[in-house]
Design an enzyme around this catalytic site. Structure first.
Site, PDB file in Angstrom:
ATOM      1  N   THR A  56       0.875  -1.097   0.272  1.00  0.00           N
ATOM      2  CA  THR A  56       0.108  -0.165   0.035  1.00  0.00           C
ATOM      3  C   THR A  56       0.903   1.081  -0.198  1.00  0.00           C
ATOM      4  O   THR A  56       2.086   1.181   0.089  1.00  0.00           O
ATOM      5  CB  THR A  56      -0.914   0.052   1.445  1.00  0.00           C
ATOM      6  OG1 THR A  56      -0.159   0.325   2.406  1.00  0.00           O
ATOM      7  CG2 THR A  56      -1.808  -1.098   1.431  1.00  0.00           C
ATOM      8  N   ALA A 111       3.141  -1.070   4.912  1.00  0.00           N
ATOM      9  CA  ALA A 111       2.415   0.117   5.442  1.00  0.00           C
ATOM     10  C   ALA A 111       3.612   1.212   5.320  1.00  0.00           C
ATOM     11  O   ALA A 111       4.706   1.252   6.134  1.00  0.00           O
ATOM     12  CB  ALA A 111       1.850   0.058   6.581  1.00  0.00           C
ATOM     13  N   ILE A 154       7.392  -2.445   7.087  1.00  0.00           N
ATOM     14  CA  ILE A 154       7.475  -0.849   7.059  1.00  0.00           C
ATOM     15  C   ILE A 154       8.142  -0.300   5.859  1.00  0.00           C
ATOM     16  O   ILE A 154       9.144  -0.758   5.338  1.00  0.00           O
ATOM     17  CB  ILE A 154       8.393  -0.560   8.199  1.00  0.00           C
ATOM     18  CG1 ILE A 154       7.777  -0.984   9.792  1.00  0.00           C
ATOM     19  CG2 ILE A 154       8.370   1.142   8.233  1.00  0.00           C
ATOM     20  CD1 ILE A 154       6.449  -0.552  10.041  1.00  0.00           C
ATOM     21  N   LYS A 155       7.141   0.664   5.140  1.00  0.00           N
ATOM     22  CA  LYS A 155       7.663   1.046   3.926  1.00  0.00           C
ATOM     23  C   LYS A 155       8.331   2.596   4.260  1.00  0.00           C
ATOM     24  O   LYS A 155       7.785   3.378   4.690  1.00  0.00           O
ATOM     25  CB  LYS A 155       6.652   1.110   2.956  1.00  0.00           C
ATOM     26  CG  LYS A 155       6.882   1.192   1.519  1.00  0.00           C
ATOM     27  CD  LYS A 155       5.525   1.265   0.719  1.00  0.00           C
ATOM     28  CE  LYS A 155       5.677   0.745  -0.528  1.00  0.00           C
ATOM     29  NZ  LYS A 155       4.562   1.266  -1.312  1.00  0.00           N
ATOM     30  N   VAL A 156       9.568   2.773   3.791  1.00  0.00           N
ATOM     31  CA  VAL A 156      10.488   4.023   3.946  1.00  0.00           C
ATOM     32  C   VAL A 156      10.860   4.493   2.754  1.00  0.00           C
ATOM     33  O   VAL A 156      11.001   3.698   1.602  1.00  0.00           O
ATOM     34  CB  VAL A 156      11.570   3.820   5.089  1.00  0.00           C
ATOM     35  CG1 VAL A 156      10.960   3.418   6.341  1.00  0.00           C
ATOM     36  CG2 VAL A 156      12.609   3.018   4.311  1.00  0.00           C
TER      37      VAL A 156
END
Ligand code: E4P
Length: 217
Positions: free
Chosen positions: A27, A56, A82-84
């Site tokens: 997402t 996310a 975790i998307k960074v």
């Protein structure tokens, strides 16, 4: 190659998960906005449908706040990734989180050097955006080939997650290059099943079967 679906819509995720072919979900803030759903609530729901990684994305730009956001997000479920963004602070956050055993997807990658940095930061996934690369007059698949070569040269464990996939040819090219994962909108994944000769073949077989007057059940 693993298949992730790039959406925050629940029904298409359920439908694809039911095929047994879905390995994860990605997402981003735009997809969350499009869903009209509460970020935490929809992410929790997605994590309950799919066993694999569910990306996310943090929205802070500085490392300290990214860490705080990641802390909230990773409590949602064990399969949250975790998307960074691919920035100095993003990679600092990536290094810290992967060091603690949290999966991290480094997003918005547009160059091989950026992918090299993400691998050095211990990223679980690097997301090169092939469609947006193509839109700007570059060849997104050249980027995937280069990243594959670089990662293989150094045996980096970071998985190449081909993102911003727009059509089935992107999927085919990604598989030929040996990308580890691709994420695509539900429609593109459904398009992979289709072939006019499959439809025509079924039609012909069923017509001939009807002539036999038999039934299997
Ligand atoms: C990937 O993680 C991104 O969410 C996505 O693939 C972006 O695709 P777009 O360029 O079609 O917005």
């Amino acid at each position: 190659m693993k298949f992730f679906v790039d959406t925050a819509e629940i029904e298409p995720i359920r439908e694809l998960a039911a095929t047994g072919l879905l390995d994860g979900v990605t997402t981003n803030p735009s997809l969350i906005a499009k869903s009209g759903r509460d970020f935490m609530e929809v992410t929790r729901e997605i994590c309950g449908i799919v066993d694999g990684p569910v990306s996310a994305e943090v929205v802070a730009l500085d490392h300290a706040t990214m860490m705080k956001e990641a802390e909230v997000l990773r409590k949602i479920a064990d399969n949250v990734c975790i998307k960074v963004p691919l920035t100095v602070d993003g990679l600092k956050t990536c290094k810290a989180l992967t060091g603690e055993g949290t999966m991290v997807n480094v997003t918005l990658c547009f160059s091989s050097n950026q992918a090299l940095l993400a691998a050095k930061a211990g990223a679980s996934f690097i997301s090169p955006f092939v469609g947006r690369h193509d839109d700007n007059g570059f060849d997104g698949m050249d980027l995937i080939e280069d990243i594959r070569l670089i990662y293989d040269n150094y045996n980096f464990a970071t998985e190449i997650l081909v993102a911003s996939v727009r059509h089935v040819t992107h999927v085919l090219q990604a598989a030929k290059i040996g990308a580890d994962v691709m994420t695509a909108p539900p429609k593109v994944i459904h398009d992979l099943f289709k072939h006019v000769l499959t439809d025509k073949g079924i039609e012909g077989f069923l017509a001939d079967w009807a002539k036999t007057g038999q039934s299997i059940l």
